[in-house]
Design an enzyme around this catalytic site. Structure first.
Site, PDB file in Angstrom:
ATOM      1  N   HIS A  33       0.845  -1.207   0.000  1.00 13.62           N
ATOM      2  CA  HIS A  33       0.000   0.000   0.000  1.00 13.62           C
ATOM      3  C   HIS A  33       0.877   1.253   0.000  1.00 13.62           C
ATOM      4  O   HIS A  33       0.671   2.171  -0.802  1.00 13.62           O
ATOM      5  CB  HIS A  33      -0.917  -0.017   1.231  1.00 13.62           C
ATOM      6  CG  HIS A  33      -1.512   1.313   1.596  1.00 13.62           C
ATOM      7  ND1 HIS A  33      -2.548   1.876   0.904  1.00 13.62           N
ATOM      8  CD2 HIS A  33      -1.203   2.199   2.571  1.00 13.62           C
ATOM      9  CE1 HIS A  33      -2.860   3.046   1.447  1.00 13.62           C
ATOM     10  NE2 HIS A  33      -2.052   3.279   2.463  1.00 13.62           N
ATOM     11  N   ASP A  44       7.282  22.664 -25.259  1.00 15.03           N
ATOM     12  CA  ASP A  44       7.191  21.293 -24.749  1.00 15.03           C
ATOM     13  C   ASP A  44       8.238  21.155 -23.654  1.00 15.03           C
ATOM     14  O   ASP A  44       8.883  22.136 -23.291  1.00 15.03           O
ATOM     15  CB  ASP A  44       7.449  20.269 -25.870  1.00 15.03           C
ATOM     16  CG  ASP A  44       6.806  18.917 -25.553  1.00 15.03           C
ATOM     17  OD1 ASP A  44       7.075  18.386 -24.455  1.00 15.03           O
ATOM     18  OD2 ASP A  44       6.034  18.411 -26.385  1.00 15.03           O
ATOM     19  N   TRP A  95       7.368  -0.524   4.044  1.00 16.79           N
ATOM     20  CA  TRP A  95       7.915   0.149   2.855  1.00 16.79           C
ATOM     21  C   TRP A  95       9.313   0.673   3.134  1.00 16.79           C
ATOM     22  O   TRP A  95      10.080   0.921   2.220  1.00 16.79           O
ATOM     23  CB  TRP A  95       6.988   1.277   2.402  1.00 16.79           C
ATOM     24  CG  TRP A  95       7.158   2.587   3.117  1.00 16.79           C
ATOM     25  CD1 TRP A  95       6.619   2.917   4.322  1.00 16.79           C
ATOM     26  CD2 TRP A  95       7.916   3.722   2.683  1.00 16.79           C
ATOM     27  NE1 TRP A  95       6.997   4.186   4.663  1.00 16.79           N
ATOM     28  CE2 TRP A  95       7.788   4.717   3.677  1.00 16.79           C
ATOM     29  CE3 TRP A  95       8.680   4.013   1.548  1.00 16.79           C
ATOM     30  CZ2 TRP A  95       8.402   5.966   3.576  1.00 16.79           C
ATOM     31  CZ3 TRP A  95       9.288   5.255   1.464  1.00 16.79           C
ATOM     32  CH2 TRP A  95       9.149   6.216   2.468  1.00 16.79           C
ATOM     33  N   SER A 112      13.048   6.474 -13.415  1.00 19.92           N
ATOM     34  CA  SER A 112      11.976   7.293 -13.976  1.00 19.92           C
ATOM     35  C   SER A 112      11.943   8.662 -13.302  1.00 19.92           C
ATOM     36  O   SER A 112      11.868   9.698 -13.965  1.00 19.92           O
ATOM     37  CB  SER A 112      10.648   6.568 -13.777  1.00 19.92           C
ATOM     38  OG  SER A 112       9.583   7.452 -13.946  1.00 19.92           O
ATOM     39  N   SER A 113      12.027   8.660 -11.962  1.00 17.99           N
ATOM     40  CA  SER A 113      11.953   9.931 -11.235  1.00 17.99           C
ATOM     41  C   SER A 113      13.134  10.821 -11.562  1.00 17.99           C
ATOM     42  O   SER A 113      12.984  12.034 -11.722  1.00 17.99           O
ATOM     43  CB  SER A 113      11.940   9.679  -9.727  1.00 17.99           C
ATOM     44  OG  SER A 113      10.773   9.035  -9.353  1.00 17.99           O
ATOM     45  N   HIS A 135      13.486  11.485   4.121  1.00 22.89           N
ATOM     46  CA  HIS A 135      12.895  12.744   4.542  1.00 22.89           C
ATOM     47  C   HIS A 135      12.744  13.732   3.392  1.00 22.89           C
ATOM     48  O   HIS A 135      11.663  14.281   3.216  1.00 22.89           O
ATOM     49  CB  HIS A 135      13.547  13.365   5.765  1.00 22.89           C
ATOM     50  CG  HIS A 135      12.571  14.335   6.344  1.00 22.89           C
ATOM     51  ND1 HIS A 135      11.514  13.937   7.111  1.00 22.89           N
ATOM     52  CD2 HIS A 135      12.391  15.649   6.119  1.00 22.89           C
ATOM     53  CE1 HIS A 135      10.734  14.971   7.353  1.00 22.89           C
ATOM     54  NE2 HIS A 135      11.238  16.030   6.769  1.00 22.89           N
ATOM     55  N   GLU A 171      12.232  12.917   0.513  1.00 25.90           N
ATOM     56  CA  GLU A 171      11.119  12.318  -0.225  1.00 25.90           C
ATOM     57  C   GLU A 171       9.776  12.872   0.267  1.00 25.90           C
ATOM     58  O   GLU A 171       8.864  13.128  -0.523  1.00 25.90           O
ATOM     59  CB  GLU A 171      11.160  10.795  -0.053  1.00 25.90           C
ATOM     60  CG  GLU A 171       9.926  10.038  -0.520  1.00 25.90           C
ATOM     61  CD  GLU A 171       9.731  10.070  -2.022  1.00 25.90           C
ATOM     62  OE1 GLU A 171      10.706  10.361  -2.746  1.00 25.90           O
ATOM     63  OE2 GLU A 171       8.600   9.812  -2.467  1.00 25.90           O
ATOM     64  N   TYR A 221       9.228  15.790   1.340  1.00 23.60           N
ATOM     65  CA  TYR A 221       9.050  17.126   0.776  1.00 23.60           C
ATOM     66  C   TYR A 221       8.876  17.074  -0.724  1.00 23.60           C
ATOM     67  O   TYR A 221       8.244  17.950  -1.311  1.00 23.60           O
ATOM     68  CB  TYR A 221      10.187  18.037   1.228  1.00 23.60           C
ATOM     69  CG  TYR A 221       9.988  18.328   2.691  1.00 23.60           C
ATOM     70  CD1 TYR A 221       9.081  19.304   3.072  1.00 23.60           C
ATOM     71  CD2 TYR A 221      10.594  17.559   3.670  1.00 23.60           C
ATOM     72  CE1 TYR A 221       8.808  19.522   4.394  1.00 23.60           C
ATOM     73  CE2 TYR A 221      10.319  17.771   4.999  1.00 23.60           C
ATOM     74  CZ  TYR A 221       9.424  18.756   5.364  1.00 23.60           C
ATOM     75  OH  TYR A 221       9.138  18.951   6.674  1.00 23.60           O
ATOM     76  N   SER A 240      -0.743  27.520  -3.979  1.00 27.11           N
ATOM     77  CA  SER A 240      -0.357  28.918  -4.173  1.00 27.11           C
ATOM     78  C   SER A 240      -0.860  29.464  -5.501  1.00 27.11           C
ATOM     79  O   SER A 240      -0.886  30.674  -5.702  1.00 27.11           O
ATOM     80  CB  SER A 240       1.166  29.068  -4.113  1.00 27.11           C
ATOM     81  OG  SER A 240       1.642  28.574  -2.894  1.00 27.11           O
ATOM     82  N   HIS A 266      15.160  12.216  12.677  1.00 27.08           N
ATOM     83  CA  HIS A 266      13.967  12.302  13.538  1.00 27.08           C
ATOM     84  C   HIS A 266      13.042  11.110  13.308  1.00 27.08           C
ATOM     85  O   HIS A 266      12.123  10.895  14.088  1.00 27.08           O
ATOM     86  CB  HIS A 266      13.241  13.652  13.410  1.00 27.08           C
ATOM     87  CG  HIS A 266      12.566  13.903  12.102  1.00 27.08           C
ATOM     88  ND1 HIS A 266      12.488  15.152  11.545  1.00 27.08           N
ATOM     89  CD2 HIS A 266      11.944  13.083  11.235  1.00 27.08           C
ATOM     90  CE1 HIS A 266      11.827  15.080  10.397  1.00 27.08           C
ATOM     91  NE2 HIS A 266      11.505  13.843  10.188  1.00 27.08           N
ATOM     92  N   HIS A 267      13.306  10.354  12.266  1.00 27.78           N
ATOM     93  CA  HIS A 267      12.576   9.090  12.095  1.00 27.78           C
ATOM     94  C   HIS A 267      13.185   7.989  12.962  1.00 27.78           C
ATOM     95  O   HIS A 267      12.713   6.861  12.943  1.00 27.78           O
ATOM     96  CB  HIS A 267      12.620   8.651  10.628  1.00 27.78           C
ATOM     97  CG  HIS A 267      11.979   9.634   9.698  1.00 27.78           C
ATOM     98  ND1 HIS A 267      10.663   9.571   9.333  1.00 27.78           N
ATOM     99  CD2 HIS A 267      12.467  10.733   9.080  1.00 27.78           C
ATOM    100  CE1 HIS A 267      10.367  10.582   8.511  1.00 27.78           C
ATOM    101  NE2 HIS A 267      11.444  11.302   8.345  1.00 27.78           N
ATOM    102  N   THR A 317       7.472  26.686   7.053  1.00 27.30           N
ATOM    103  CA  THR A 317       6.148  26.128   6.772  1.00 27.30           C
ATOM    104  C   THR A 317       5.068  27.060   7.303  1.00 27.30           C
ATOM    105  O   THR A 317       4.045  27.298   6.652  1.00 27.30           O
ATOM    106  CB  THR A 317       6.007  24.730   7.395  1.00 27.30           C
ATOM    107  OG1 THR A 317       7.173  23.975   7.059  1.00 27.30           O
ATOM    108  CG2 THR A 317       4.795  24.012   6.869  1.00 27.30           C
ATOM    109  N   LYS A 355       4.474  29.922   5.019  1.00 29.75           N
ATOM    110  CA  LYS A 355       3.605  29.577   3.887  1.00 29.75           C
ATOM    111  C   LYS A 355       2.134  29.649   4.283  1.00 29.75           C
ATOM    112  O   LYS A 355       1.314  30.249   3.582  1.00 29.75           O
ATOM    113  CB  LYS A 355       3.937  28.173   3.381  1.00 29.75           C
ATOM    114  CG  LYS A 355       5.235  28.159   2.604  1.00 29.75           C
ATOM    115  CD  LYS A 355       5.435  26.849   1.903  1.00 29.75           C
ATOM    116  CE  LYS A 355       6.380  26.998   0.739  1.00 29.75           C
ATOM    117  NZ  LYS A 355       5.842  27.820  -0.356  1.00 29.75           N
ATOM    118  N   ARG A 396       1.735   1.039  15.508  1.00 33.02           N
ATOM    119  CA  ARG A 396       1.349   0.949  14.115  1.00 33.02           C
ATOM    120  C   ARG A 396       1.712  -0.432  13.572  1.00 33.02           C
ATOM    121  O   ARG A 396       2.414  -1.201  14.226  1.00 33.02           O
ATOM    122  CB  ARG A 396       2.039   2.039  13.288  1.00 33.02           C
ATOM    123  CG  ARG A 396       3.536   1.952  13.289  1.00 33.02           C
ATOM    124  CD  ARG A 396       4.194   3.170  12.660  1.00 33.02           C
ATOM    125  NE  ARG A 396       4.062   3.152  11.209  1.00 33.02           N
ATOM    126  CZ  ARG A 396       4.944   3.729  10.372  1.00 33.02           C
ATOM    127  NH1 ARG A 396       6.008   4.370  10.859  1.00 33.02           N
ATOM    128  NH2 ARG A 396       4.777   3.669   9.085  1.00 33.02           N
TER     129      ARG A 396
END
Lengths: 337, 541
Positions: free
Chosen positions: B82, B111, B147, B174-175, B258, B260, B262, B273, B307-308, B333, B336, B455
């Site tokens: 998932h 293009d 994951w 790809s990315s 991390h 990722e 963002y 925006s 922090h993870h 943040t 924003k 979890r």
């Protein structure tokens, strides 16, 4: 095995150890928190008003020193150690900071959405800058963050000191059970160690389509489904206990919420942590790091006893473990009621 | 110039758009940024449905205590796949699709800079996900170690881990190609006069995101390659018995992981925006501050990874550093969020469907940000870590954050893409239905985490039953939402009213200067940029 014996004898002051947590109980737990919250928040009148208000709410939505989670529980519990109270205090401080900022920001948004609608004839202004406002809302959050980080730093520094422990417990994670070894107690090795795994009643009930009712898994009045073990970790109250934590296979994480921390059990790495349990009682937790198919089925039960009872229990364990004493031991071997 | 050449060769077609004829030419061999954007978006939609179905399995099992539906090992496969499907197959391709469609239109380019590579970077994806999803049918099943693929657990499964890693490599390629393309396009193909600090924020946020992608996708590739060799070639990068370190994997993984996070939220900031000024009929507040805040967040995202890992057994200095660095993210943040609110202030607001989703984004993403700030406080994190509180946090950020902005963007630009309006009534219904059920789904998970539910568990103590039931009801409501969206858009495509070129009264920006639907080729000659065509006015004023 029975864990239902809540050791009333020898406990100090009004206890909040209840088989089912009662909201609003345990005034003693709040004194410590109140002092800390007061210190942590501003000492201004508004600061006091805010902390008084948040305390009232906090008391209403949380339960003190619970041993099992409560149905519909909303909030963290303050636990039975200074570390757990620290976690709770830090949690409540930052929660209320967020709530207050949220009220301001969302309030401004709501006001704007009702007031500045085209359908009410609002005409759009065309400004797109305000340096003063931008400086203010950059600097004030920084100050708030410093105010939050300050007490948290103190708490962390205290939590990092694992020296001068009376008892050292080695915790080893296995798929899917725990091993506890009482390495040394009051400077002497004890030789006591055992495995601790999910109790058989929970284990039977948790099988796929077992047809058994998880609500029926009980110890006394406590619904202990998946939060009970065959042999709990027995610990003394009022003594600093050091844990050395490791794993034999994959990564696990040892967590009892009432003690206020969790630490990963990594293979071939030894982590340490400490606790000092203030109240006798049975405290339940679970493995908190995904460790395979039965990750959800390796609970942790800590049974905290006053020192005298703990000494008695440990002696009985040592006697049972020693081959010479095996013939004489059985009668006094079970202090738990 | 491939696009020009294609345009000339297609001259003999009757179609004045010069669209290639036939399915293969139009879609498989396409080098057109609009068609590739559409392919990405359709692919992401399919992946959201597949990932959503897996979450349906998860929430159905968690609806009641006791195991009713699936074995725990299959449950773990569901949580693992998932996450991979939603992150790499849903959110990321959706934003790449939006970027493909809108970046050339917003900067006045004909293009993407590298159209053939654009084709390739899309067409890798279906193969990558076929490989990943087919592991569900392998002996031993799909990866079940989460994951995050933490060893040693992730190496315990069968050969599926090799398939998953191969799939991750393809997604990564790809990315990276997509990111190179976006950077090359933005830096080289802007119409004259479209200075960097006049670009729409969506373009800015994608430019910064693309740099993040290039920086961290190779790190992920390295980490999973080391896993692969540990598993199949007897290396010991992460195996302590051979001198390796399982915790090192976590450091490398989160150095990718991390940023990722963002990567999945910065383009969302860009979308919102764009939308809020349009429907507030007022220029975006603090345009330059928004750009700098985005860049600051991107920079900070590289120095907060641990922090993870607050409970992994880090030394005190590490805990303090990562706590402070993480808390600092709240500042840009916050800027924003304050700027979005200020944009609404003294505006002349209307609440068409895209605006509703954008406002939903601001409120609910902010709630996710609040719980993020809470998680940064290490003493409290000792309790929150690896509980449902974390699950609630990142779903607020990713579902009501990233996904809401994607839906907002689709409603916002749909008339430009198709030339057709959707039904406002049903668009609003879609929004309000989602608001109710998404909060039923994720808000109670905060309570579950605080009450002590870890979890990634398939079963739980009966005390957690009530909020889990509520959460599952929310999930079942959410499962309806892709159907609503599909029907609304299908109906619009078939029977929608004709859209104007401007579409929205308050819209500014080059994309609104081309007809609706946008012709197959746009800006074959660079547009003349007038001040009123800039999305956010001239920021120097």
């Amino acid at each position: 095995m029975a864990f239902g014996a809540w050791p009333d004898a020898g406990s100090t002051g009004p206890q909040t150890v209840a088989s089912r947590p009662v909201c609003g109980g345990g005034p003693n737990d709040w004194d410590g928190f109140r002092v800390m919250a007061m210190k942590s928040l501003a000492t201004t009148r508004t600061g006091r008003a805010v902390s008084a208000a948040l305390l009232t709410l906090a008391v209403n939505i949380s339960c003190a020193a619970s041993t099992l989670p409560a149905r519909w529980q909303l909030n963290m519990t303050p636990g039975v150690t200074q570390t757990a109270r620290n976690a709770y205090t830090a949690h409540m401080i930052v929660l209320w900071v967020c709530v207050i900022i949220g009220i301001i920001v969302f309030g401004a948004m709501a006001y704007a959405m009702f007031k500045f609608r085209k359908s009410k004839g609002a005409v759009a202004a065309q400004w797109s800058h305000n340096t003063k406002a931008e400086v203010i809302w950059t600097v004030i959050p920084i100050l708030i963050l410093v105010a939050c980080a300050w007490p948290a730093t103190g708490m962390l520094i205290k939590q990092a000191d694992t020296s001068n422990a009376t008892l050292t417990i080695k915790v080893t994670g296995y798929q899917w059970k725990w091993r506890y070894e009482y390495l040394d107690y009051e400077g002497k090795p004890t030789g006591v160690g055992f495995m601790s795994k999910l109790d058989s009643e929970s284990d039977k009930t948790r099988q796929l389509k077992s047809g058994l009712d998880p609500h029926a898994v009980k110890v006394g009045n406590d619904a202990t489904y998946l939060l009970n073990v065959d042999k709990p970790l027995v610990l003394p109250t009022g003594a600093k206990i050091r844990f050395v934590i490791t794993s034999d296979d994959v990564i696990h994480s040892w967590w009892v919420p009432a003690l206020g921390w969790k630490v990963d059990a990594n293979p071939n790495i030894i982590n340490d942590a400490w606790t000092l349990i203030e109240q006798p009682g049975t405290y339940r937790g679970q493995c908190a790091e995904l460790c395979g198919q039965d990750h959800g089925f390796m609970p942790i039960v800590v049974e905290a006893k006053p020192k005298a009872e703990f000494d008695q229990w440990l002696a009985a364990q040592q006697a049972a473990a020693a081959p010479a004493a095996a013939t004489a031991a059985p009668a006094p071997a079970a202090p738990q009621g | 110039m491939a696009t020009h050449a294609a345009g000339h060769h297609a001259d003999h077609h009757d179609d004045h758009d010069h669209k290639p004829q036939g399915f293969w030419n139009r879609w498989v061999f396409t080098t057109n940024h609009k068609d590739i954007g559409t392919l990405y978006l359709v692919f992401a939609f399919i992946m959201f449905c597949i990932g959503g179905a897996m979450s349906g399995v998860i929430r159905a099992e968690l609806m009641k205590p006791g195991l009713q539906l699936v074995e725990p090992y299959f449950f773990n496969q569901m949580t693992t796949v998932h996450a991979l499907v939603m992150i790499f197959g849903g959110v990321m391709p959706a934003f790449v699709g939006l970027g493909n469609w809108m970046i050339p239109l917003q900067i006045g380019a004909p293009d993407m800079a590298l159209p053939r590579m654009n084709n390739w970077s899309f067409w890798i994806m279906p193969f990558a996900f076929t490989v990943l999803l087919c592991t569900l049918f392998l002996p031993g099943g799909a990866p079940a170690g989460g994951w995050t693929l933490y060893p040693p657990l992730s190496l315990q499964g069968g050969s599926s881990v090799a398939f998953a890693i191969f799939a991750i490599h393809m997604m990564g390629i790809s990315s990276i190609m997509g990111a190179i393309n976006i950077i090359a396009t933005i830096l080289n193909m802007r119409a004259p006069g479209m200075d960097l600090l006049k670009m729409p924020l969506f373009v800015w946020t994608w430019l910064i995101t693309a740099f993040l992608l290039i920086a961290v996708m190779p790190v992920l590739a390295g980490a999973v390659t080391m896993l692969l060799t540990d598993k199949f070639f007897h290396t010991s990068f992460f195996d302590a018995a051979g001198g390796g370190d399982p915790v090192m994997f976590q450091h490398i993984f989160w150095f990718f992981g991390h940023p990722e996070v963002y990567i999945m939220i910065l383009p969302a900031f860009g979308v919102v925006s764009e939308i809020i000024p349009t429907f507030a009929r007022k220029p975006l507040f603090g345009y330059q501050a928004m750009v700098y805040a985005t860049a600051s967040i991107a920079f900070l995202s590289f120095i907060v990874w641990a922090h993870h890992m607050f409970v992994v057994g880090m030394p005190l200095g590490g805990e303090l550093f990562f706590m402070y660095a993480t808390m600092m993210i709240a500042v840009p943040t916050g800027v924003k969020v304050f700027n979005w609110v200020s944009t609404m202030w003294k505006g002349s607001m209307t609440f068409e469907t895209p605006m509703l989703w954008a406002i939903g984004f601001v409120i609910l993403f902010t709630i996710g940000g609040f719980s993020g700030l809470m998680l940064a406080i290490v003493p409290a994190d000792f309790q929150y870590h690896d509980t449902y509180f974390v699950v609630a946090h990142f779903h607020y950020v990713l579902v009501t954050g990233a996904l809401f902005s994607i839906i907002a963007a689709v409603y916002y630009w749909w008339p430009k893409w198709t030339g057709k309006m959707y039904s406002e009534k049903w668009g609003k219904f879609h929004f309000w239905w989602t608001i109710v059920f998404v909060n039923l789904l994720f808000f109670p998970q905060h309570f579950l985490g605080l009450a002590g539910m870890p979890r990634r568990i398939p079963d739980y103590n009966v005390a957690f039953a009530d909020w889990n039931m509520v959460s599952s009801i929310g999930a079942f409501g959410m499962l309806c939402t892709p159907v609503f969206m599909f029907l609304i858009l299908w109906h619009s495509k078939k029977h929608g009213a004709t859209a104007t070129q401007q579409v929205w009264e308050g819209a500014h920006g080059l994309e609104w200067t081309v007809p609706s639907p946008a012709p197959h080729h746009t800006f074959t000659e660079p547009p003349l940029i007038r001040a009123q065509d800039l999305a956010h006015g001239d920021p120097t004023h």
